[in-house]
Structure formats: C-alpha cells, structure tokens
Design an enzyme around this catalytic site. Structure first.
Site: not given
Ligand code: CP
Ligand code: NVA
Length: 308
Positions: A101, A128, A131, A224, A265, A293
């Site tokens: 990340r 991402h 996700q 988001d 998310c 996830r």
C-alpha cells in the site's frame, strides 16, 4: 496473471474466474485451509489501513500460510537508504507473495518490474483493485449477476477507488456513471481507456457534474471518502464545500432504483460523503462489502500463488 497491479491488466475472464473462486472459498473455507501452508505474504504499508491489513493477514492464516506486516516508515526502503529495486529483489528471495500500500503508483510498478514473486497493489493514489474485486463479489451476491447493472459513483472522481471501479465495471459488463465536481474528475487517461473497455463490453461510461443524473435509476450507489489518506488535512474545509452537492443522502437514494444498494469501501464519515441514515439504513451493504475483502483476497492469493 502474474500480478494484481490494476484491473486494467486483467481480462473480464480473469476477473470472473477470481470471483468464482471467491464464492467457493467463502462457501467452504475449510477446503482451502492448507493450500498456502509454508507460504509467506509480505505486506508493505506506507499508509494506514484497517480492512486491507486485517483481511490479508487473516486470509493468509486461514489458508495455512503466514503474513508479515512491514511498516515502510521503519524500513531502509522508506528512509531512502535502499532502493525499491534492491529491496524487492531481496524480499523476492525470502517470501512467496508481496502486497504493498503505497503513495505513488510508479513505485508499485517498479516493484512488479523487479519482483520475482507475485505483487499485489493494496492501494496507491491511482488505484485500489483489491477493493473492487470485493465490491463486485458483493454486488453479485446482492443482485444475482453483474452484467447490465448500473453503478453510480458520487464524490471524488480523481480517486483510486473510482478509477478501479471504472476499470472493473467497464471490463465485466456493468454501466458506470461518475458524478463529480469540476477539477475532481477521474484521470483523463483512465477515462479514455475505460471508454474503450466499455465499447468492447457493450456498456456505457458517463462522467458528469450532475449528481442527480448520475444516480437516476442506478442499481448501486457508491461513494468514498472526500479525505483520502494522501489528502492533506488543511484541504478538508475547502473539500467539504466542493463535494457537499455530491453527498449521498436519502433524497439522492430516492432517485436510484427502488432496490438499489448503497456501498462505501470504508472508512466512512457520517455527515460527509453520506448521511448516517443512508449508511446505517436498510439499503446499505457496507459491512458485507468489508467482509468480502477477506474472501476475494483469499481467491487472489490462491490464484497468484498458482496453487488453485
Ligand atoms: N477499504 C479499505 O481499503 O480500507 P482500509 O484503508 O482500512 O484498508
Ligand atoms: N480513496 C480512499 C480509499 C480508502 C480505502 C483513500 O485513498 O484513502
């Protein structure tokens, strides 16, 4: 399929393949309990995380392997003492898979270039993908199938999650509409690529400043954070004003399909990108989405390690 850097690089077939495996792993986890025995996942973090860290670590445990949490800020790589190239060559000799990340997307590309083990993008400022695999799994569970559905995203369009949603939807046959303010639209290059993918899959991609038009009749309403990890705190007040018209509230949800689901998310802030009544209401699926996830990433780990 060697790495998971961006859904741009994955075919619709590969995405569906991983989703099918995720369904199986979720239904019968015990069948996969030893598949990654003696395997090690290295997890490199330059930014904070709840879901990504916990789901990958728990996922490796559930698959019989081990995960190492590695904080970039206490590493020679983060301190500029060792190049990404050298670091990734070293860890490739010790571990079986690496996820990272990071802030800069170029850094994950560099890792993938020099790694001799699979590399997973666990979020960069650009995308991402993990996700979105979980999101597609969630939508499939709630709606039965994905093809032909319309997802409306409201808020920050120049955003990792938005970009990956655009790739994911346009590849697998979902229509996507992004409602964002001027100056915060998705990256032009990504939009152009997704227009081509949408053409191939026979779907539509709409980028608009009109939040109501984006949401009209949609099957999925998605938002988001307005304050992504990489956004400086001092920009917060200005951004709240800019994104306010794109908040997902009951009035907005009323313009979507009656059976529409609401997704985020997470992390989420009530009163910002959505109201509490929406995220805590009956159309919200955010906690199923978060749980997925785990299942989707277990499928990614199994596929990339070549064990299934
Ligand atoms: N959705 C997501 O990636 O959450 P974290 O930042 O907590 O990992
Ligand atoms: N866009 C958000 C996603 C968090 C999972 C961020 O980058 O912080």
């Amino acid at each position: 399929m060697k790495h998971l850097i961006s859904l741009k690089d994955w075919s619709a077939e590969t995405i569906f393949d991983v989703l099918d495996l995720a369904v199986k792993v979720k239904a019968a986890p015990a069948q996969y309990a030893d598949v990654l025995k003696q395997k090690t996942l290295l997890m490199i973090f330059e930014k904070p995380s709840l879901r990504t860290r916990i789901s990958f670590e728990a996922g490796m445990t559930q698959l019989g392997g081990h995960a190492i949490y590695y904080d970039m800020s206490t590493s020679p790589m983060g301190g500029g003492k060792e190049t990404i190239k050298d670091s990734i060559k070293v860890v490739s000799r010790m571990c079986d898979i690496v996820m990272a990340r990071l802030f800069k997307h170029e850094d994950i590309l560099e890792m993938a270039q020099f790694a001799t083990i699979p590399v997973i993008n666990a979020l960069t400022d650009n995308s991402h993908p993990c996700q979105i695999l979980a999101d597609l799994l969630t939508i499939q569970e709630k709606k039965g199938s994905l093809k032909g559905l319309t997802l409306a995203y409201l808020g920050d369009g120049h955003n990792n999650v938005t970009h990956s949603l655009m790739y994911g939807c346009s590849k697998i046959g979902m229509n996507i509409r992004v409602g964002s303010p001027k100056g915060h639209m998705p990256a032009v290059e990504i939009t152009e690529q997704c227009r081509e993918f949408a053409k191939t899959s026979g779907t539509t991609l709409l980028i608009t400043e009109d939040a109501a038009a984006a949401v009209h009749g949609a099957d999925v309403v998605y938002t988001d954070s307005w304050m992504s990890y990489h956004i400086p705190k001092e920009e917060e007040a200005a951004r709240v004003e800019i994104f306010k018209p794109y908040q997902v509230n009951s009035e907005r949800m009323a313009h979507a399909d009656r059976e529409a689901i609401f997704m985020n998310c997470l992390p989420a802030r009530r009163g910002a990108e959505q109201t509490a009544e929406v995220i805590d209401g009956k159309q919200s699926v955010v906690f199923d989405e978060a749980e997925n996830r785990l299942h989707a990433q277990k499928a990614v780990l199994l596929k990339l390690s070549g064990m299934v």
